[in-house]
Design a protein around this motif. Structure first.
Motif, PDB file in Angstrom:
ATOM      1  N   GLU A   7      62.112  43.230  10.828  1.00  0.00           N
ATOM      2  CA  GLU A   7      62.661  42.016  11.284  1.00  0.00           C
ATOM      3  C   GLU A   7      62.243  41.717  12.925  1.00  0.00           C
ATOM      4  N   LEU A   8      62.667  42.824  13.433  1.00  0.00           N
ATOM      5  CA  LEU A   8      62.389  42.951  15.055  1.00  0.00           C
ATOM      6  C   LEU A   8      61.089  42.236  15.271  1.00  0.00           C
ATOM      7  N   VAL A  70      67.117  38.603  15.171  1.00  0.00           N
ATOM      8  CA  VAL A  70      67.204  39.504  14.221  1.00  0.00           C
ATOM      9  C   VAL A  70      68.262  39.778  13.310  1.00  0.00           C
TER      10      VAL A  70
END
Length: 98
Positions: A7-8, A70
């Motif tokens: 996600e980051l 995020v």
């Protein structure tokens, strides 16, 4: 399974691409190797807090903004991953034939 590093990485890549910048430009500005930044964007490597801060500065992005993005992605993924409960018929009591 939700992986924070993926996600980051997606957030960092999206921010870079929205700015029309290359991986090379951002890696040079952040003083991180091109290959390592690429692995972070692909979610293959965990970024240290120092490295993440450096990449955020290079992108002109506050760390809190990156983490909020995020967090929103993780929340959405969690909603999509919630199992759907199916109705289950109640079990019939067992009657012995005596």
């Amino acid at each position: 399974m939700i992986l924070l590093r993926r996600e980051l990485g997606d957030v960092l890549r999206e921010q870079r691409q929205e700015q029309g910048r290359t991986l090379r430009e951002v890696s040079a500005a952040a003083k991180v190797s091109l290959g390592y930044l690429s692995e972070i964007e692909r979610g293959e490597k965990e970024a240290s807090s120092e490295l993440l801060a450096s990449v955020c500065v290079a992108l002109g992005l506050r760390l809190s903004q990156a983490l909020l993005l995020v967090s929103e992605r993780v929340a959405l993924a969690e909603e999509l991953a919630v199992p759907v409960r199916l109705p289950v018929a109640a079990a019939r009591p067992v009657v012995s034939a005596a």
